[in-house]
Design an enzyme around this catalytic site. Structure first.
Site, PDB file in Angstrom:
ATOM      1  N   LYS A 103       0.782  -1.108   0.020  1.00  0.00           N
ATOM      2  CA  LYS A 103      -0.122  -0.148  -0.044  1.00  0.00           C
ATOM      3  C   LYS A 103       1.062   1.404  -0.025  1.00  0.00           C
ATOM      4  O   LYS A 103       0.380   2.209  -0.655  1.00  0.00           O
ATOM      5  CB  LYS A 103      -0.940  -0.248   1.072  1.00  0.00           C
ATOM      6  CG  LYS A 103      -1.964  -0.978   1.382  1.00  0.00           C
ATOM      7  CD  LYS A 103      -3.293  -0.622   0.614  1.00  0.00           C
ATOM      8  CE  LYS A 103      -4.103  -1.726   0.084  1.00  0.00           C
ATOM      9  NZ  LYS A 103      -4.757  -2.547   1.435  1.00  0.00           N
ATOM     10  N   LYS A 158      -6.779 -15.557 -10.566  1.00  0.00           N
ATOM     11  CA  LYS A 158      -8.292 -15.352 -10.019  1.00  0.00           C
ATOM     12  C   LYS A 158      -8.721 -14.314 -10.354  1.00  0.00           C
ATOM     13  O   LYS A 158      -8.442 -12.888 -10.338  1.00  0.00           O
ATOM     14  CB  LYS A 158      -8.400 -16.044  -8.933  1.00  0.00           C
ATOM     15  CG  LYS A 158      -7.531 -15.233  -7.662  1.00  0.00           C
ATOM     16  CD  LYS A 158      -7.729 -15.872  -6.199  1.00  0.00           C
ATOM     17  CE  LYS A 158      -7.832 -14.873  -5.333  1.00  0.00           C
ATOM     18  NZ  LYS A 158      -7.771 -15.044  -3.898  1.00  0.00           N
ATOM     19  N   LYS A 199     -11.181  -7.988  -7.281  1.00  0.00           N
ATOM     20  CA  LYS A 199     -11.878  -6.748  -7.274  1.00  0.00           C
ATOM     21  C   LYS A 199     -10.870  -5.621  -8.084  1.00  0.00           C
ATOM     22  O   LYS A 199     -11.406  -4.966  -8.678  1.00  0.00           O
ATOM     23  CB  LYS A 199     -12.058  -5.998  -5.829  1.00  0.00           C
ATOM     24  CG  LYS A 199     -13.311  -5.413  -5.524  1.00  0.00           C
ATOM     25  CD  LYS A 199     -13.548  -4.661  -4.408  1.00  0.00           C
ATOM     26  CE  LYS A 199     -13.466  -5.478  -2.887  1.00  0.00           C
ATOM     27  NZ  LYS A 199     -14.103  -5.138  -1.895  1.00  0.00           N
TER      28      LYS A 199
END
Ligand code: TRP
Length: 348
Positions: free
Chosen positions: A128, A212, A215
């Protein structure tokens, strides 16, 4: 026997013998097929066997500074989606994190035993910090501490989360162990990751050819997705130039489409396209059309329920109120024990 006495009393006893499961989700987007088959569907099953807490981590989502409007609509959306998927507010405790101030209090206490070095070394923090170098705030650094507070305040035994959350869960165990050791207590049981058994474990691939569904990967189909949009997305899915010899092994993008088909279509449909593939007669356009229709058939009833629930503010408010009440009861019990142990109880 008095039925009122009976139900409340036995409900408590019954709950006492169950292990506790807890999981949370940040209200930062729509639930997609990957969330559904990877997690939410199992939550629905677990709610009968465990004392379940499913919550919306709205405080966690503040690390990226959402506008009040985005925060409000995000929370409402996830709540409606949880309900539309079949999480039952009578069986599980569904609540919103910020409705339970006890969590923030425990977070403050746990922060005193969380060290800068270990927090800075967390993979998700480093990631992040790299992604948003202009917003490396303290909330981001102590994200695992708040998550530990979420888990420990309800003395959760199991936390069903994906691989990406395993380190955070490891930290929760570390903070719990440290606290227990420091105060020579056993207030916090150590939370374990909950892995679904083989049958429940479905990895849903994305539409972009590899990996996979996620979001943030931009390869997802949301449960709330409009049928038109589903058709568009599926038709755009990555494939290859087609098999050139019989029974050829499938490439990853094509294998992924078949995997999606196995999840939403009938066995006959899958067998039909498999045969065409093996005979080198497959037309990916036909496969995609069928896949899109089968995804729509699966998501349409969920989408309709989401739409209905989103219109019913009084129902949503009732669910949130009920959840907050149950969650606060459980949380304040733990918090009182914690305060006693720390030495906040006064003898004057
Ligand atoms: N960090 C989790 C995620 O991003 C969400 C979360 C917050 C959570 N608190 C939790 C998950 C407690 C499980 C338990 O997906």
């Amino acid at each position: 026997m008095n039925p009122y006495f009976c139900s409340d009393f036995y409900f408590r006893i019954y709950k006492m013998n169950k292990l506790t499961v807890l999981s949370g989700i940040r209200p930062t987007g729509y639930l997609h097929l990957g969330n559904y088959f990877g997690a939410v569907r199992s939550f629905v099953k677990m709610q009968s066997d465990y004392n379940c807490f499913f919550f919306i981590a709205d405080i966690h989502s503040l690390t990226t500074h959402p506008t009040p409007e985005n925060l409000q609509s995000g929370v409402k959306q996830v709540l409606a989606e949880y309900l539309a998927c079949g999480i039952d507010p009578e069986k599980a405790t569904i609540f919103i994190q910020s409705d339970v101030p006890e969590v923030s209090e425990l977070y403050a206490f746990l922060n005193m035993n969380a060290y800068l070095g270990e927090l800075e070394r967390t993979t998700s923090f480093k990631e992040k910090a790299r992604q948003q170098p202009d917003n490396v705030n303290a909330g981001l650094l102590t994200y695992p501490v708040l998550m530990a507070a979420d888990i420990l305040i309800h003395k959760a035994n199991f936390v069903p989360v994906g691989k990406d959350q395993e380190q955070n869960l490891e930290m929760a165990r570390k903070f719990a162990t440290r606290f227990n050791y420091m105060y020579n207590t056993e207030v916090f049981p150590l939370p374990k990751p909950y892995t679904f058994d083989g049958k429940d474990m479905i990895k849903v691939p994305g539409l972009d050819g590899s990996g996979k569904m996620g979001k943030s990967e931009g390869n997802a189909i949301n449960l709330y997705e409009d049928p038109k949009e589903i058709r568009k997305k599926v038709m755009r899915a990555v494939t290859d130039s087609g098999p050139t010899e019989p029974n050829q092994q499938k490439t990853e993008p094509v294998e992924n489409l078949f995997t999606l088909m196995k999840i939403v279509s009938t066995a006959d449909t899958v067998a039909h396209f498999d045969e065409l593939y093996n005979k080198c007669e497959i037309r990916y356009g036909d496969l995609k059309k069928q896949l899109a229709e089968d995804i729509i058939a699966f998501t349409a009833p969920i989408r309709e329920r989401i739409i209905d629930i989103l219109q019913d503010d009084s129902y949503l408010a009732k669910v949130a109120r009920m959840g907050a009440e149950k969650a606060r009861e459980s949380a304040s019990k733990t918090l009182n024990e914690v305060k006693e142990v720390i030495g906040f109880r006064r003898f004057f």
